[in-house]
Motif scaffolding. Structure first.
Motif, mmCIF file in Angstrom:
data_model
loop_
_atom_site.group_PDB
_atom_site.id
_atom_site.type_symbol
_atom_site.label_atom_id
_atom_site.label_comp_id
_atom_site.label_asym_id
_atom_site.label_seq_id
_atom_site.Cartn_x
_atom_site.Cartn_y
_atom_site.Cartn_z
ATOM 1 N N VAL A 60 15.381 -8.907 4.856
ATOM 2 C CA VAL A 60 14.406 -7.766 4.905
ATOM 3 C C VAL A 60 14.917 -6.453 4.256
ATOM 4 O O VAL A 60 14.481 -5.811 3.515
ATOM 5 C CB VAL A 60 14.178 -7.615 6.404
ATOM 6 C CG1 VAL A 60 13.311 -6.350 6.643
ATOM 7 C CG2 VAL A 60 13.475 -8.659 7.084
ATOM 8 N N GLU A 61 16.249 -6.309 4.515
ATOM 9 C CA GLU A 61 17.048 -4.922 3.916
ATOM 10 C C GLU A 61 16.667 -4.765 2.570
ATOM 11 O O GLU A 61 16.911 -3.752 1.935
ATOM 12 C CB GLU A 61 18.524 -4.731 4.213
ATOM 13 C CG GLU A 61 18.525 -4.603 5.844
ATOM 14 C CD GLU A 61 19.106 -5.698 6.863
ATOM 15 O OE1 GLU A 61 19.330 -5.707 7.818
ATOM 16 O OE2 GLU A 61 18.378 -6.835 6.325
ATOM 17 N N ARG A 62 16.770 -5.869 1.780
ATOM 18 C CA ARG A 62 16.541 -6.005 0.130
ATOM 19 C C ARG A 62 15.367 -6.185 -0.145
ATOM 20 O O ARG A 62 15.128 -6.381 -1.457
ATOM 21 C CB ARG A 62 17.750 -7.085 -0.154
ATOM 22 C CG ARG A 62 19.271 -6.703 0.147
ATOM 23 C CD ARG A 62 20.081 -7.686 -0.315
ATOM 24 N NE ARG A 62 20.079 -7.590 -1.813
ATOM 25 C CZ ARG A 62 20.880 -8.345 -2.909
ATOM 26 N NH1 ARG A 62 21.460 -9.245 -2.079
ATOM 27 N NH2 ARG A 62 20.847 -8.094 -3.901
ATOM 28 N N PHE A 87 10.319 -7.073 -3.753
ATOM 29 C CA PHE A 87 8.925 -6.976 -3.599
ATOM 30 C C PHE A 87 8.615 -5.573 -4.543
ATOM 31 O O PHE A 87 9.296 -4.604 -4.504
ATOM 32 C CB PHE A 87 8.195 -6.654 -2.449
ATOM 33 C CG PHE A 87 8.302 -7.822 -1.441
ATOM 34 C CD1 PHE A 87 7.037 -8.546 -1.213
ATOM 35 C CD2 PHE A 87 9.208 -8.384 -0.712
ATOM 36 C CE1 PHE A 87 6.880 -9.816 -0.378
ATOM 37 C CE2 PHE A 87 9.264 -9.395 0.176
ATOM 38 C CZ PHE A 87 8.003 -9.952 0.364
ATOM 39 N N SER A 88 7.769 -5.595 -5.385
ATOM 40 C CA SER A 88 7.390 -4.278 -6.137
ATOM 41 C C SER A 88 6.608 -3.136 -5.289
ATOM 42 O O SER A 88 6.417 -2.028 -5.650
ATOM 43 C CB SER A 88 6.347 -4.585 -7.255
ATOM 44 O OG SER A 88 5.148 -5.056 -6.955
ATOM 45 N N VAL A 112 13.002 -0.051 3.250
ATOM 46 C CA VAL A 112 12.873 -0.800 4.663
ATOM 47 C C VAL A 112 14.125 -0.144 5.717
ATOM 48 O O VAL A 112 14.970 0.221 5.103
ATOM 49 C CB VAL A 112 13.139 -2.257 4.474
ATOM 50 C CG1 VAL A 112 13.289 -2.921 6.078
ATOM 51 C CG2 VAL A 112 12.386 -3.083 3.747
ATOM 52 N N GLU A 113 13.644 0.121 6.972
ATOM 53 C CA GLU A 113 14.716 0.600 7.821
ATOM 54 C C GLU A 113 14.730 -0.419 9.187
ATOM 55 O O GLU A 113 13.391 -0.577 9.729
ATOM 56 C CB GLU A 113 14.104 1.981 8.488
ATOM 57 C CG GLU A 113 14.965 2.472 9.512
ATOM 58 C CD GLU A 113 14.374 3.966 10.087
ATOM 59 O OE1 GLU A 113 15.128 4.174 11.055
ATOM 60 O OE2 GLU A 113 13.259 4.249 9.617
ATOM 61 N N VAL A 114 15.839 -1.109 9.274
ATOM 62 C CA VAL A 114 15.701 -1.920 10.308
ATOM 63 C C VAL A 114 16.145 -1.065 11.759
ATOM 64 O O VAL A 114 16.971 -0.326 11.873
ATOM 65 C CB VAL A 114 16.921 -2.866 10.211
ATOM 66 C CG1 VAL A 114 17.019 -3.659 11.733
ATOM 67 C CG2 VAL A 114 16.704 -3.872 9.218
ATOM 68 N N ARG A 132 10.747 -1.063 10.042
ATOM 69 C CA ARG A 132 9.791 -0.025 9.176
ATOM 70 C C ARG A 132 9.676 -0.427 7.841
ATOM 71 O O ARG A 132 10.834 -0.297 7.133
ATOM 72 C CB ARG A 132 9.977 1.230 9.547
ATOM 73 C CG ARG A 132 9.152 2.334 8.998
ATOM 74 C CD ARG A 132 9.105 3.697 9.459
ATOM 75 N NE ARG A 132 8.669 3.910 10.672
ATOM 76 C CZ ARG A 132 7.596 3.812 11.244
ATOM 77 N NH1 ARG A 132 6.406 3.394 10.284
ATOM 78 N NH2 ARG A 132 7.159 4.215 12.422
ATOM 79 N N LEU A 133 8.305 -0.729 7.219
ATOM 80 C CA LEU A 133 8.269 -0.855 5.861
ATOM 81 C C LEU A 133 7.642 0.350 5.309
ATOM 82 O O LEU A 133 6.522 0.873 5.920
ATOM 83 C CB LEU A 133 7.373 -2.101 5.795
ATOM 84 C CG LEU A 133 8.080 -3.473 5.454
ATOM 85 C CD1 LEU A 133 7.143 -4.326 5.225
ATOM 86 C CD2 LEU A 133 9.185 -3.272 4.245
#
Length: 152
Positions: free
Chosen positions: A25-27, A32-33, A38-40, A51-52
């Motif tokens: 998720v962090e990457r 994704f464009s 992203v904040e875990v 948070r995306l």
């Protein structure tokens, strides 16, 4: 009324690589464009709360929300839901990974309902999700396959 989408693509790369890259998720902003960051917020085993934040849309609005994902490596499935739902009453996503002779079939199934005051209705959001899923899946396929070719 509710919305439902199903999209899939076959990625010509090893299962473990497809699983690792798409669940890191962090990457995601590299994969994704549409995602700027992203904040875990919390991690507990295979569960991640994050948070995306998207890149600004055509009107300059920046969309952001909190989601929860639970990955099950044994069954090669991921279930996710929006915690901060924004224009959705609910948004549930299921990712599945299936080994084929030609690669890994990655499938996204999204079930959702729009709030009555949402800026778009179920039909428009279904089209938006389908159109964007195809774009993002093609991008992920290309990036993961390129990585598979260059990985030692």
């Amino acid at each position: 009324m509710s919305g439902h989408t199903e999209n899939e693509i076959v990625v010509d790369a090893p299962m473990e690589l497809v699983w690792e890259r798409t669940n890191d998720v962090e990457r995601w902003p590299e994969l994704f464009s549409e995602y700027a960051s992203v904040e875990v917020l919390e991690r507990d085993g295979d569960r991640v709360l994050f948070r995306l934040t998207m890149h600004p849309d055509a009107a300059g609005k920046v969309w952001s929300w909190v989601s929860e994902r639970v990955a099950d490596r044994a069954t090669r499935t991921v279930t996710a839901r929006r915690v901060e739902t924004g224009p959705f009453e609910r948004m549930h996503i299921r990712w599945t990974y299936e080994q084929l002779d030609t690669g890994v079939r990655m499938r996204w199934v999204q079930d959702f309902a729009m709030k009555p005051d949402a800026p778009v209705d179920h039909t428009a959001m279904t089209k938006r999700i389908n159109d964007n899923s195809r774009i993002q899946m093609a991008l992920i396929k290309r990036k993961v396959e390129e990585f598979a070719c260059t990985a030692p």
